[in-house]
Design a protein around this motif. Sequence first.
Motif, mmCIF file in Angstrom:
data_model
loop_
_atom_site.group_PDB
_atom_site.id
_atom_site.type_symbol
_atom_site.label_atom_id
_atom_site.label_comp_id
_atom_site.label_asym_id
_atom_site.label_seq_id
_atom_site.Cartn_x
_atom_site.Cartn_y
_atom_site.Cartn_z
ATOM 1 N N ASP A 1 -26.504 22.548 -49.868
ATOM 2 C CA ASP A 1 -25.891 23.062 -48.567
ATOM 3 C C ASP A 1 -26.165 24.412 -48.106
ATOM 4 O O ASP A 1 -26.285 24.859 -47.348
ATOM 5 C CB ASP A 1 -24.440 22.633 -48.362
ATOM 6 C CG ASP A 1 -24.189 21.247 -48.507
ATOM 7 O OD1 ASP A 1 -25.179 20.438 -48.254
ATOM 8 O OD2 ASP A 1 -23.226 20.878 -48.838
ATOM 9 N N LEU A 2 -25.928 25.155 -49.421
ATOM 10 C CA LEU A 2 -26.177 26.875 -49.365
ATOM 11 C C LEU A 2 -27.652 27.256 -49.179
ATOM 12 O O LEU A 2 -27.996 28.282 -48.454
ATOM 13 C CB LEU A 2 -25.573 27.629 -50.522
ATOM 14 C CG LEU A 2 -24.019 27.259 -50.662
ATOM 15 C CD1 LEU A 2 -23.663 28.049 -52.100
ATOM 16 C CD2 LEU A 2 -23.179 27.805 -49.502
ATOM 17 N N TYR A 3 -28.450 26.256 -49.481
ATOM 18 C CA TYR A 3 -29.946 26.559 -49.267
ATOM 19 C C TYR A 3 -30.525 26.298 -47.757
ATOM 20 O O TYR A 3 -31.700 26.577 -47.254
ATOM 21 C CB TYR A 3 -30.782 26.142 -50.043
ATOM 22 C CG TYR A 3 -31.016 26.942 -51.560
ATOM 23 C CD1 TYR A 3 -31.901 27.886 -51.641
ATOM 24 C CD2 TYR A 3 -30.166 26.617 -52.611
ATOM 25 C CE1 TYR A 3 -31.796 28.744 -52.475
ATOM 26 C CE2 TYR A 3 -30.218 27.509 -53.791
ATOM 27 C CZ TYR A 3 -31.288 28.360 -53.858
ATOM 28 O OH TYR A 3 -31.155 29.146 -54.906
ATOM 29 N N ARG A 4 -29.779 25.356 -47.132
ATOM 30 C CA ARG A 4 -30.094 24.928 -46.034
ATOM 31 C C ARG A 4 -30.121 26.423 -44.989
ATOM 32 O O ARG A 4 -29.142 26.943 -44.715
ATOM 33 C CB ARG A 4 -29.220 23.869 -45.355
ATOM 34 C CG ARG A 4 -29.489 22.491 -46.165
ATOM 35 C CD ARG A 4 -28.511 21.406 -45.571
ATOM 36 N NE ARG A 4 -28.849 20.243 -46.285
ATOM 37 C CZ ARG A 4 -27.765 19.045 -46.538
ATOM 38 N NH1 ARG A 4 -26.517 19.332 -46.029
ATOM 39 N NH2 ARG A 4 -28.202 18.018 -47.175
ATOM 40 N N PRO A 5 -30.947 26.319 -43.886
ATOM 41 C CA PRO A 5 -31.022 27.270 -43.109
ATOM 42 C C PRO A 5 -30.159 27.098 -41.886
ATOM 43 O O PRO A 5 -30.414 27.012 -40.696
ATOM 44 C CB PRO A 5 -32.828 27.340 -42.518
ATOM 45 C CG PRO A 5 -32.948 25.717 -42.581
ATOM 46 C CD PRO A 5 -32.385 25.489 -43.793
ATOM 47 N N VAL A 6 -28.859 26.879 -42.164
ATOM 48 C CA VAL A 6 -27.694 26.438 -40.983
ATOM 49 C C VAL A 6 -26.695 27.046 -41.619
ATOM 50 O O VAL A 6 -26.341 27.118 -42.885
ATOM 51 C CB VAL A 6 -27.686 24.973 -40.769
ATOM 52 C CG1 VAL A 6 -27.445 24.228 -41.811
ATOM 53 C CG2 VAL A 6 -26.569 24.774 -39.711
#
Length: 294
Positions: A123-128
């Motif tokens: 989740d933390l790596y997602r660009p959102v």
Amino acid sequence: MSNAALVGARPPDTSNRSGPGTASGGSAAGLYAAVARGAFRRYSTYRAATLAGTFTNTVFGIILASSFLALWQARPGLGGYDQGQAVTYIWVSQGLLVTVAVWGGGFQDDVQDRFRSGDIAVDLYRPVDFQGWWLATDLGRAGFQALVRGTVPMLVGALVFRTRMPEHPLTWVFFLLSVLLAVLVSFGLRFLVSITGFWLHDSEGVRAVMLVVSMFFSGMLLPIALFPGWLGDLAPLLPWAALVKVPTDVFLERAGGAGLLPALGFQLGWAAVLLLAGRGAQWLATRKVVVQGG
């Protein structure tokens, strides 16, 4: 289940991102709107659970409303409420119970599961934006719950008991605005609780404490106006008062006229403070991530 699936990793800073990649503000807004719609549809599929929960809210509403009637017959005007207002307070609070997640839950369950599985790192790596994503999810959840578990108990209460409906049509608009602000305050509180999972790996203990505090200081168990002494002076100033007390006061037009803007401002102020606090906690959490899972 193994520990330390990811230790000391430094994911990209998502604290200032509001959309995927280099998305513009418009596309980011479209993304979050789609997330909210998806959450709305997701909760609408739980028909049996929704029906059971609505029935439970209604039954408890009837029990509490009958108890309040007996109490107000013995003590007329208690807390500044007449009988009709006291009964209406019960039904409005029952409608708000799940809508504003006074008991907690909603996105918190998903986040906790992701801590346990280790998927929180993804989740933390997602660009959102992490906070924005879960806020959109919670708004979709709240929209569905307000439509079903919010309205049905109130309609039943109005049919079975003598309730006090708003005298001015605009009160309905202000009430819906107050409910929206209550959801934002609730999200801010629950997001801070969920963020503790970055350090504790499991936020269930904090959630249990928050549940008790929220039920008491929101006015769900008893109107805050009935709290004695210093407790009665303190409770209206705390953020939990924005969850039930303020929306019910708006609905009952106790916060009408000159008192309306301060009431809504109180909710807006706490929403801003808690969301900013959540943003700060998220920034700290992403500096050093320890995820339990594997």
